[in-house]
Design an enzyme around this catalytic site. Sequence first.
Site, PDB file in Angstrom:
ATOM      1  N   ASN A 228       4.274   0.966   7.728  1.00  0.00           N
ATOM      2  CA  ASN A 228       5.091   1.263   6.546  1.00  0.00           C
ATOM      3  C   ASN A 228       5.232   2.777   6.498  1.00  0.00           C
ATOM      4  O   ASN A 228       4.300   3.478   6.117  1.00  0.00           O
ATOM      5  CB  ASN A 228       4.387   0.733   5.285  1.00  0.00           C
ATOM      6  CG  ASN A 228       5.099   1.179   4.015  1.00  0.00           C
ATOM      7  OD1 ASN A 228       6.237   1.647   4.061  1.00  0.00           O
ATOM      8  ND2 ASN A 228       4.421   1.026   2.888  1.00  0.00           N
TER       9      ASN A 228
ATOM     10  N   LYS B 104       7.134   4.561   4.642  1.00  0.00           N
ATOM     11  CA  LYS B 104       7.432   5.130   3.314  1.00  0.00           C
ATOM     12  C   LYS B 104       8.559   6.167   3.449  1.00  0.00           C
ATOM     13  O   LYS B 104       9.449   5.987   4.268  1.00  0.00           O
ATOM     14  CB  LYS B 104       6.162   5.716   2.701  1.00  0.00           C
ATOM     15  CG  LYS B 104       4.987   4.743   2.793  1.00  0.00           C
ATOM     16  CD  LYS B 104       3.782   5.139   2.008  1.00  0.00           C
ATOM     17  CE  LYS B 104       2.714   4.059   2.155  1.00  0.00           C
ATOM     18  NZ  LYS B 104       1.554   4.270   1.326  1.00  0.00           N
TER      19      LYS B 104
ATOM     20  N   HIS C  81       5.853  -3.432  -2.970  1.00  0.00           N
ATOM     21  CA  HIS C  81       4.796  -2.465  -2.668  1.00  0.00           C
ATOM     22  C   HIS C  81       4.348  -1.809  -3.975  1.00  0.00           C
ATOM     23  O   HIS C  81       5.162  -1.588  -4.873  1.00  0.00           O
ATOM     24  CB  HIS C  81       5.320  -1.410  -1.684  1.00  0.00           C
ATOM     25  CG  HIS C  81       4.230  -0.533  -1.166  1.00  0.00           C
ATOM     26  ND1 HIS C  81       3.719   0.509  -1.895  1.00  0.00           N
ATOM     27  CD2 HIS C  81       3.528  -0.576  -0.010  1.00  0.00           C
ATOM     28  CE1 HIS C  81       2.749   1.077  -1.208  1.00  0.00           C
ATOM     29  NE2 HIS C  81       2.612   0.437  -0.051  1.00  0.00           N
TER      30      HIS C  81
ATOM     31  N   GLU D 197       3.750   1.110  -4.758  1.00  0.00           N
ATOM     32  CA  GLU D 197       4.492   2.328  -5.127  1.00  0.00           C
ATOM     33  C   GLU D 197       5.810   1.965  -5.793  1.00  0.00           C
ATOM     34  O   GLU D 197       6.258   2.642  -6.719  1.00  0.00           O
ATOM     35  CB  GLU D 197       4.717   3.198  -3.877  1.00  0.00           C
ATOM     36  CG  GLU D 197       3.421   3.865  -3.427  1.00  0.00           C
ATOM     37  CD  GLU D 197       3.321   4.105  -1.936  1.00  0.00           C
ATOM     38  OE1 GLU D 197       4.347   4.101  -1.227  1.00  0.00           O
ATOM     39  OE2 GLU D 197       2.179   4.318  -1.467  1.00  0.00           O
TER      40      GLU D 197
ATOM     41  N   GLU E  16      -3.052  -5.403  -0.652  1.00  0.00           N
ATOM     42  CA  GLU E  16      -3.222  -3.951  -0.648  1.00  0.00           C
ATOM     43  C   GLU E  16      -3.861  -3.484  -1.950  1.00  0.00           C
ATOM     44  O   GLU E  16      -3.160  -3.269  -2.947  1.00  0.00           O
ATOM     45  CB  GLU E  16      -1.869  -3.255  -0.488  1.00  0.00           C
ATOM     46  CG  GLU E  16      -1.168  -3.574   0.812  1.00  0.00           C
ATOM     47  CD  GLU E  16      -0.274  -2.423   1.251  1.00  0.00           C
ATOM     48  OE1 GLU E  16      -0.425  -1.994   2.397  1.00  0.00           O
ATOM     49  OE2 GLU E  16       0.543  -1.948   0.451  1.00  0.00           O
TER      50      GLU E  16
ATOM     51  N   GLY F 204      -3.624   5.145   0.862  1.00  0.00           N
ATOM     52  CA  GLY F 204      -3.473   6.584   1.047  1.00  0.00           C
ATOM     53  C   GLY F 204      -4.675   7.401   0.592  1.00  0.00           C
ATOM     54  O   GLY F 204      -4.598   8.618   0.475  1.00  0.00           O
TER      55      GLY F 204
ATOM     56  N   SER G 172      -5.415   2.225   3.872  1.00  0.00           N
ATOM     57  CA  SER G 172      -6.235   3.080   4.738  1.00  0.00           C
ATOM     58  C   SER G 172      -6.783   2.348   5.954  1.00  0.00           C
ATOM     59  O   SER G 172      -7.895   2.618   6.405  1.00  0.00           O
ATOM     60  CB  SER G 172      -7.373   3.731   3.943  1.00  0.00           C
ATOM     61  OG  SER G 172      -6.844   4.543   2.898  1.00  0.00           O
TER      62      SER G 172
HETATM   63  P1  PGA Z   1      -2.059   3.645   3.937  1.00  0.00           P
HETATM   64  O1  PGA Z   1      -0.813   2.894   3.272  1.00  0.00           O
HETATM   65  O2  PGA Z   1      -2.352   2.947   5.222  1.00  0.00           O
HETATM   66  O3  PGA Z   1      -1.579   5.064   4.153  1.00  0.00           O
HETATM   67  O4  PGA Z   1      -3.196   3.555   2.977  1.00  0.00           O
HETATM   68  C1  PGA Z   1      -0.709   1.498   3.293  1.00  0.00           C
HETATM   69  C2  PGA Z   1       0.498   1.052   2.515  1.00  0.00           C
HETATM   70  O5  PGA Z   1       0.803   1.660   1.479  1.00  0.00           O
HETATM   71  O6  PGA Z   1       1.186   0.082   2.899  1.00  0.00           O
END
Ligand code: PGA
Length: 257
Positions: free
Chosen positions: A13, A15, A99, A101, A171, A177, A217
């Site tokens: 992903n 982003k 997601h 976000e 998630e 992140g 992560s």
């Molecule tokens: P990350 O993001 O691996 O940077 O924690 C995962 C995601 O938001 O899908």
Amino acid sequence: MNRRYRKTIIAGNWKMNKTLTETKAFAEEFKPILGRPKWCDIVLCVPAVNLHSAIRMFKDSRVSIGAETCHYEENGAFTGEVSAQMLKDIGVKYVIIGHSERRQYYNETDFTVNKKVISALNAGLRPIVCVGESLEQRELGVTMDLITYQVKCALANIPIEKVRHVVFAYEPIWAIGTGKTATAEEAQEVCEGIRTVIRKLYGARVARAVTIQYGGSMNAKNAAELLAQPDIDGGLIGGASLKPDQFMQIINAANQD
Ligand code: PGA
């Protein structure tokens, strides 16, 4: 992972990262090291503006291209939006839906998530539906109640024959992140819980066939342990998918014989 019943899917992903030039540089570095991993499907979800070019860049490879969101209507007066049909028409195969976000910054709700899942499936795309709790919710002890609600809402009005095309990504928001990963046991517990919800709704055969990823992560160091869990069938990877070598190490962890 349980390769007997379902596909392992490793999805990046990106982003809001990588220009077209940077996407080309990634493809040039990644394609030669990728080869033909036999045990997992590989997806890269990239910003909308780069989808078309990314599809061309990865045409002769094992990488499918995914979008990071879509609108739930087929077309109409929705300035700035892109529909599932538009994505399908250029060769997109997957779309991330809900997601955290998007839920946090763009007011996506469990109801819009459901509408988007329906529209993605109708267009012939595979939705990657994200569910997950905040730290406060985990500490309150309501994680599985929340996840159950999110999964049920996402699947409302989805006919049984389409459910196996849906991918879920667990998630935990506190792990995205942050460098803080859920332990393999914590992640397994929720992924198993998601499968139980699907089993209660659609029966054991369907539940067994659904791919459930972990995200938050995930990296080269923790991937193998997470993927060794029976109900974790892949990963949705943010930061570590931006670097070809790191992403490749996660793919390798999913491809151990
Ligand atoms: P990350 O993001 O691996 O940077 O924690 C995962 C995601 O938001 O899908």
